[in-house]
Enzyme design. Structure first.
Site, mmCIF file in Angstrom:
data_model
loop_
_atom_site.group_PDB
_atom_site.id
_atom_site.type_symbol
_atom_site.label_atom_id
_atom_site.label_comp_id
_atom_site.label_asym_id
_atom_site.label_seq_id
_atom_site.Cartn_x
_atom_site.Cartn_y
_atom_site.Cartn_z
ATOM 1 N N LYS A 110 -6.473 3.136 -16.554
ATOM 2 C CA LYS A 110 -6.569 4.387 -17.328
ATOM 3 C C LYS A 110 -5.456 4.453 -18.361
ATOM 4 O O LYS A 110 -4.380 3.865 -18.189
ATOM 5 C CB LYS A 110 -6.535 5.614 -16.409
ATOM 6 C CG LYS A 110 -5.242 5.830 -15.598
ATOM 7 C CD LYS A 110 -4.160 6.645 -16.298
ATOM 8 C CE LYS A 110 -2.919 6.801 -15.416
ATOM 9 N NZ LYS A 110 -1.683 7.066 -16.161
ATOM 10 N N ASP A 130 -3.534 10.069 -9.347
ATOM 11 C CA ASP A 130 -4.430 9.528 -10.374
ATOM 12 C C ASP A 130 -5.765 9.061 -9.801
ATOM 13 O O ASP A 130 -6.664 8.670 -10.560
ATOM 14 C CB ASP A 130 -3.760 8.328 -11.080
ATOM 15 C CG ASP A 130 -2.651 8.764 -12.014
ATOM 16 O OD1 ASP A 130 -2.677 9.918 -12.482
ATOM 17 O OD2 ASP A 130 -1.747 7.936 -12.275
#
Ligand code: C5P
Length: 285
Positions: free
Chosen positions: A11, A138
């Site tokens: 990401k 996350d």
């Protein structure tokens, strides 16, 4: 025995704002996140009839219950009250560690998706992401993938329009940053500039990657750059060779650039590769 396969995408934080410290010690944040094609590959053998094993192509990565992929398997199977009768997780690592690219979280999220598919998808993707919050901040976003507004500790997700077509160059310098230390440090800092998340959402809605690039902002970037001036060197290469925007991702130390196409990306990679072997070209996914 059955073998499951699942990609684990890195990401990037297109924006990252830290809103304040919470009573549980974590921080409330607001971030537009994006998954990219830089990925690890996860394979899981189920019903091995043996004790759990985790193998990783990167020897620096822990291969026991400290690994987020192991934790994710445990959290999922406990929640579903399932005994897999032995499990082997194999991780082909490409995402650099301690980079702000969510590598460990991506692996954990891939394990959640793979096990959920194996069980016949009893959990929706959002329920699976919620479970992921037990593994790491996350993990919920890495479970969802794509483009999303991420809030709270990382568990509140809202899908955004997909990132317009573009190419990313990601460069991981040799030094690492401790995430908890950086979060601590930001508590005593006056944050000079915060991202305009509304403008970022509008840029995504308009499909305008130039405007997306204009609105990149990560509140951790100036703090880390001030201590590690080589980030300015990498950014100057990005700037000189056609990047439309660039910044650090997450708590670093990787930095990324948005470029219009592969030709620009290839030139930037060539300029950086001698000093920075960990440089990658990726697409939004
Ligand atoms: O949840 P995770 O293990 O990924 O977080 C790593 C560290 O980052 C936490 O121990 C905490 O110090 C910091 N953190 C935070 N607020 C968040 C996410 C992470 O303070 N929203």
């Amino acid at each position: 025995m059955t073998t499951l396969y699942e990609p684990a995408y890195a990401k990037l934080n297109l924006t990252l704002d830290v809103l304040g410290k919470r009573e549980d010690g974590y921080h409330d944040l607001k971030s537009v996140m994006q998954t990219i094609s830089l990925r690890d590959d996860i394979e899981i053998d189920i019903e091995t009839g043996k004790p759990w094993v985790l193998r990783c192509t990167n020897e620096a990565v822990p291969t026991d219950e400290r690994n987020l992929a192991w934790k994710a398997a445990k959290v999922y199977l406990d929640a579903m009250n399932k005994d897999p009768n032995g499990l082997e997780i194999r991780i082909t690592k490409r995402i650099p560690s301690e980079a702000g690219l969510g590598g460990g979280s991506a692996d954990a999220a891939a394990v959640l998706r793979a096990l959920n598919k194996y069980c016949g998808n009893p959990l929706s993707i959002l329920a699976l992401a919620e479970l992921g919050a037990q593994v790491g901040s996350d993990v919920p976003f890495c479970t969802l993938c794509g483009t999303a507004m991420v809030e709270g500790r990382g568990e509140r997700l809202r899908k955004l329009p997909n990132m317009p077509d573009c190419v990313f160059v990601v460069c991981k310098p040799d030094f690492s940053v401790s995430t908890p230390v950086l979060y601590n440090e930001i508590d005593s800092c006056a944050i000079a500039k915060r991202p305009d998340n509304t403008a970022m959402e509008s840029a995504l809605l308009a499909g305008d990657f130039g405007k997306v690039a204009e609105n990149l902002l990560n509140v951790f970037d100036p703090i880390v750059t001030q201590k590690h001036l080589e980030l300015n060197y990498i950014k100057s290469i990005f700037n000189s060779y056609g990047a439309v925007g660039y910044q650090m991702t997450g708590s670093g130390s990787a930095v990324f650039a948005i470029v219009p196409d592969f030709e620009f990306a290839a030139v930037i990679c060539n300029m950086l590769r001698d000093n920075y072997p960990q440089v990658f070209i990726a697409k939004p996914v």
